[in-house]
Design a protein around this motif. Structure first.
Motif, PDB file in Angstrom:
ATOM      1  N   ILE A   1      -5.065  -3.476  -6.638  1.00  0.00           N
ATOM      2  CA  ILE A   1      -4.281  -3.297  -5.407  1.00  0.00           C
ATOM      3  C   ILE A   1      -5.105  -3.731  -4.208  1.00  0.00           C
ATOM      4  O   ILE A   1      -4.668  -4.532  -3.374  1.00  0.00           O
ATOM      5  N   ALA A   2      -6.340  -3.211  -4.152  1.00  0.00           N
ATOM      6  CA  ALA A   2      -7.198  -3.511  -3.006  1.00  0.00           C
ATOM      7  C   ALA A   2      -7.451  -5.014  -2.900  1.00  0.00           C
ATOM      8  O   ALA A   2      -7.373  -5.587  -1.815  1.00  0.00           O
TER       9      ALA A   2
ATOM     10  N   ALA B   1       2.305   1.674  -3.457  1.00  0.00           N
ATOM     11  CA  ALA B   1       1.234   2.093  -4.360  1.00  0.00           C
ATOM     12  C   ALA B   1       0.906   3.559  -4.138  1.00  0.00           C
ATOM     13  O   ALA B   1       0.717   4.317  -5.096  1.00  0.00           O
ATOM     14  N   GLY B   2       0.865   3.969  -2.858  1.00  0.00           N
ATOM     15  CA  GLY B   2       0.584   5.365  -2.552  1.00  0.00           C
ATOM     16  C   GLY B   2       1.655   6.277  -3.123  1.00  0.00           C
ATOM     17  O   GLY B   2       1.360   7.296  -3.744  1.00  0.00           O
TER      18      GLY B   2
ATOM     19  N   ALA C   1      -6.523   0.252  -9.306  1.00  0.00           N
ATOM     20  CA  ALA C   1      -6.699   0.504  -7.865  1.00  0.00           C
ATOM     21  C   ALA C   1      -7.413  -0.682  -7.224  1.00  0.00           C
ATOM     22  O   ALA C   1      -7.053  -1.122  -6.128  1.00  0.00           O
ATOM     23  N   ALA C   2      -8.412  -1.207  -7.944  1.00  0.00           N
ATOM     24  CA  ALA C   2      -9.123  -2.363  -7.419  1.00  0.00           C
ATOM     25  C   ALA C   2      -8.195  -3.569  -7.332  1.00  0.00           C
ATOM     26  O   ALA C   2      -8.292  -4.375  -6.397  1.00  0.00           O
TER      27      ALA C   2
ATOM     28  N   VAL D   1      -3.269   4.593 -11.993  1.00  0.00           N
ATOM     29  CA  VAL D   1      -4.453   5.290 -11.498  1.00  0.00           C
ATOM     30  C   VAL D   1      -4.275   6.793 -11.685  1.00  0.00           C
ATOM     31  O   VAL D   1      -5.160   7.492 -12.171  1.00  0.00           O
TER      32      VAL D   1
ATOM     33  N   GLY E   1      -0.219   1.839  -9.111  1.00  0.00           N
ATOM     34  CA  GLY E   1      -0.414   3.142  -8.478  1.00  0.00           C
ATOM     35  C   GLY E   1      -0.319   4.275  -9.482  1.00  0.00           C
ATOM     36  O   GLY E   1      -1.187   5.145  -9.550  1.00  0.00           O
TER      37      GLY E   1
ATOM     38  N   LEU F   1       0.836  -1.208   0.000  1.00  0.00           N
ATOM     39  CA  LEU F   1       0.000   0.000   0.000  1.00  0.00           C
ATOM     40  C   LEU F   1       0.867   1.254   0.000  1.00  0.00           C
ATOM     41  O   LEU F   1       0.545   2.233  -0.677  1.00  0.00           O
TER      42      LEU F   1
ATOM     43  N   THR G   1      -4.464  -6.909  -1.478  1.00  0.00           N
ATOM     44  CA  THR G   1      -4.281  -6.658  -0.036  1.00  0.00           C
ATOM     45  C   THR G   1      -5.344  -7.387   0.774  1.00  0.00           C
ATOM     46  O   THR G   1      -5.045  -7.989   1.810  1.00  0.00           O
ATOM     47  N   VAL G   2      -6.586  -7.319   0.293  1.00  0.00           N
ATOM     48  CA  VAL G   2      -7.658  -8.018   0.999  1.00  0.00           C
ATOM     49  C   VAL G   2      -7.348  -9.513   1.041  1.00  0.00           C
ATOM     50  O   VAL G   2      -7.471 -10.159   2.091  1.00  0.00           O
TER      51      VAL G   2
ATOM     52  N   ILE H   1     -14.873   3.825 -15.627  1.00  0.00           N
ATOM     53  CA  ILE H   1     -14.300   3.183 -14.447  1.00  0.00           C
ATOM     54  C   ILE H   1     -12.923   2.571 -14.693  1.00  0.00           C
ATOM     55  O   ILE H   1     -12.326   2.004 -13.786  1.00  0.00           O
TER      56      ILE H   1
ATOM     57  N   LEU I   1     -10.137   2.862 -12.238  1.00  0.00           N
ATOM     58  CA  LEU I   1     -10.335   2.218 -10.938  1.00  0.00           C
ATOM     59  C   LEU I   1      -9.844   0.777 -10.950  1.00  0.00           C
ATOM     60  O   LEU I   1      -9.624   0.194  -9.900  1.00  0.00           O
TER      61      LEU I   1
END
Lengths: 354, 318
Positions: free
Chosen positions: A330-331, A289-290, A327-328, A309, A306, A286, A334-335, A321, A324
């Protein structure tokens, strides 16, 4: 009232009745509260809101089915001991493993999967999707889909390298501090305190402003920022082991520090360390990516989620979209890692409540 | 009470020392530059004369220690020198933006704290039911998503598709308070989503930890209704961990705010910091880092002090 709405409520109520009849209390509660929520949603949002709920439920069911199948698959191919462990895995953990597996495949075989090259300009800027480009083109006319596939290699790869480095530094320092104790322990501990007292993103920005945004600089800086977390955990775990009798015995035998670490302490502290590795990976991933999103991380033309996006963010104001999706991605990773780590923590430490 | 005061003062002193060490770190990190600031700023276009002139202007001919104390002395009274790029005073650039950032963080905190504590308690009460599992998955997803992902989703659905809120949080001086709240709603909501998830999980964990203790078991066994067990027996003891959770998450807001400000083009310190980093404007970077670090340390300190105040057991360290 359209057919869809009638069918929607009929299906929900029928399913809740069935659940109630078969004494599945949890399922019933979930379904029936969904029905109640849908009443409110339907009044506020109308039919589209209900459609969204249906699609979400469908996706969830698909994900659950996939993870169930994947867990069965893993159970089938693994050895009996491991298979028994895997049977206890909740569906979320299986889902996490499936996602990680998919990402690994995408990352390793990126050049073969992606239809176009990573930085190959194939059309005009922001060209819409067609047969050769699943998701359209980005701001320079490169295929977004191919770049997402390559991103799996770059973003995840770099995060993995940084995490490993952080882990090696932190764990080594923690183990040495636990074995040696005294001023060495104190010194490292205080250093870790100082590093942890600066917010990680701020610290990373400071370091990057000084050393520039070179790839290796990023890896090292991120590793330094996150190694204190590993250090603390390792120090705590190893600290509990060092006072054991068998360590005393090994010391009396005249074994060196290195032997103690390698043969006595490490084998007894692997479970929490592996779980920590997963968590640490999430943080590192994260953070990188940030940084990339801020334009200070992995530099173009390397495909990275990152920065993708950031580069395509203008599309969002047209209601598209596509930006996104990275970004999705990445999410989702991590999830997924978090799900697996949750299960491992639960299993290894007998930690019943997270 | 004197005992307590001493303990709090000791924590404060420790916090100050940490801040001092961090300031040393921030200042001397820049000294690690290959070459020096003047070379880094001028880059390729450096000639011997311009280098010498810039060094003179920045006072680089003096030893680093002297410059550090100069800088620290200035920082204490709010003077961070001048920007290398624009030549303006750093304090002028930061002052307004810092207030904006504080406003955004406070806005998010005011919404997030009550909601998350309430939800945390509810989820703890419903633990091991299907609602708890759903809440677990949802909060985990929210924590795992990068802030910019949540931010752009909100922009897409609440700004672009429904036009309910502005996508760009531009501020002007003559706005009413209501308008201000409306304009900054999306960035605040993004922060709320991330922080609420964190706080909910931590509140839940804190309460569940308590619920395992024997005196709660006792209260339950004597036939007390569950809500009364929570409100009368668990909550008084849960304040310490909850205060801790709140302070830690407010500290977390500090980091989150940087990304969110960039997504929503919000005129705050985070945006300034990111710009300064890409332009290598060291005085601004140092000032922003020091401010962020100070806030972070302060909030962590608040968490510690809050824990000491609400938990008498911590007043007598073994």
């Amino acid at each position: 009232m359209s057919m869809f709405v009638i069918g929607y409520y009929a299906a929900l109520i029928a399913a809740s009745c069935l659940a109630a009849y078969f004494q599945r209390r949890q399922v019933f509660l979930l379904l029936f509260s969904l029905t109640l929520v849908s009443f409110v949603l339907g009044i506020i949002g109308g039919v589209p809101a209900l459609r969204v709920v249906t699609i979400c439920a469908g996706l969830l069911a698909l994900a659950a089915g996939t993870s169930y199948a994947f867990r069965e698959f893993l159970i089938q191919i693994s050895k009996p001991g491991l298979a028994k462990e895997l049977r206890t895995a909740p569906l979320t953990a299986a889902f996490g493993m499936f996602v990680i597996f998919t990402y690994a495949i995408a990352g390793v075989f990126a050049p073969w999967i992606a239809p176009h090259g990573e930085s190959e300009v194939i059309s005009s800027a922001f060209a819409p999707a067609d047969e050769s480009m699943l998701l359209g083109a980005d701001q320079l006319g490169r295929d977004i889909f191919s770049r997402i596939i390559f991103g799996a290699r770059n973003s995840v790869g770099i995060a993995l390298v940084a995490t490993t480095l952080a882990f090696v530094m932190g764990a080594l320092a923690g183990l040495l501090a636990a074995v040696k104790g005294g001023w060495f322990d104190n010194f490292i501990g205080r250093t870790a305190d100082v590093i942890m007292s600066v917010p990680s993103l701020i610290f990373a920005l400071l370091m990057l402003s000084i050393f520039g945004t070179n790839l290796w600089v990023i890896v090292v800086v991120v590793a330094v920022i996150y190694s204190p977390r590993v250090f603390r955990l390792t120090r705590a775990v190893a600290g509990n082991i060092v006072v054991m009798d068998y360590i005393e015995a090994a010391k009396l035998r005249g074994e060196g520090d290195w032997y103690l670490i390698r043969k006595e302490i490490l084998p007894n502290s692997t479970a929490p360390l592996i779980a920590e590795f997963g968590l640490e990976f999430c943080f590192v991933f994260l953070l990188i990516a940030g940084l990339s999103f801020l334009g200070l991380g992995i530099q173009p033309p390397t495909a990275d989620w990152g920065s993708m996006v950031r580069e395509n963010a203008t599309l969002i104001s047209f209601g598209d979209i596509t930006p996104l999706i990275p970004a999705a991605a990445i999410a989702l990773l991590t999830v997924a890692v978090n799900f697996v780590v949750d299960w491992m923590l639960f299993r290894s430490s007998g930690l019943k409540e997270m | 009470m004197g005992d307590l005061l001493g303990l709090v003062l000791k924590r404060l002193g420790l916090g100050l020392v940490t801040l001092l060490v961090v300031s040393i770190l921030i200042f001397f990190a820049v000294e690690l530059l290959p070459g020096d600031i003047a070379e880094a700023v001028l880059g390729q276009s450096a000639t011997d004369e311009t280098l010498a002139a810039l060094r003179e202007q920045l006072g680089l001919d003096r030893p680093a220690i002297v410059r550090y104390f100069d800088w620290l002395g200035g920082a204490v009274v709010g003077d961070f020198g001048v920007s290398l790029v624009s030549g303006d005073r750093v304090t002028d650039a930061i002052a307004d933006r810092f207030l904006n950032t504080l406003f955004l963080a406070a806005y998010a905190a005011v919404i997030a704290v009550p909601i998350s504590i309430f939800l945390g308690v509810v989820v703890a009460l419903l633990r091991n039911t299907v609602f708890d599992r759903v809440a677990n998955v949802v909060t985990l997803t929210s924590i795992s998503s990068p802030e910019f992902f949540l931010g752009y989703i909100l922009i897409l659905y609440l700004a672009v598709k429904t036009n309910a809120f502005p996508a760009i949080a531009s501020l002007s001086g003559d706005m009413t308070f209501g308008e201000l709240l409306h304009r900054t709603f999306l960035p605040a909501l993004t922060l709320v989503l991330v922080v609420t998830a964190h706080m909910m999980r931590m509140t839940r964990a804190a309460i569940i930890n308590l619920l395992a203790s024997p005196y709660i078991e006792m209260a339950r066994l004597k036939g007390m209704p569950p809500w009364k067990v929570i409100v009368k027996h668990a909550l008084p003891n849960a304040w310490a961990p909850i205060i801790n959770v709140v302070a830690l998450n407010l500290a977390y807001l500090i980091t989150g705010v940087v990304l969110v400000e960039v997504v929503f083009v919000y005129p705050g310190v985070g945006q300034l910091l990111v710009d300064a980093v890409s332009k290598r404007d060291f005085p601004i970077v140092q000032a922003c880092c020091l401010i962020f670090a100070a806030t972070f340390i302060l909030l962590n300190l608040a968490a510690d002090v809050g824990a000491i105040l609400t938990n008498p057991r911590l007043r007598h360290p073994k």
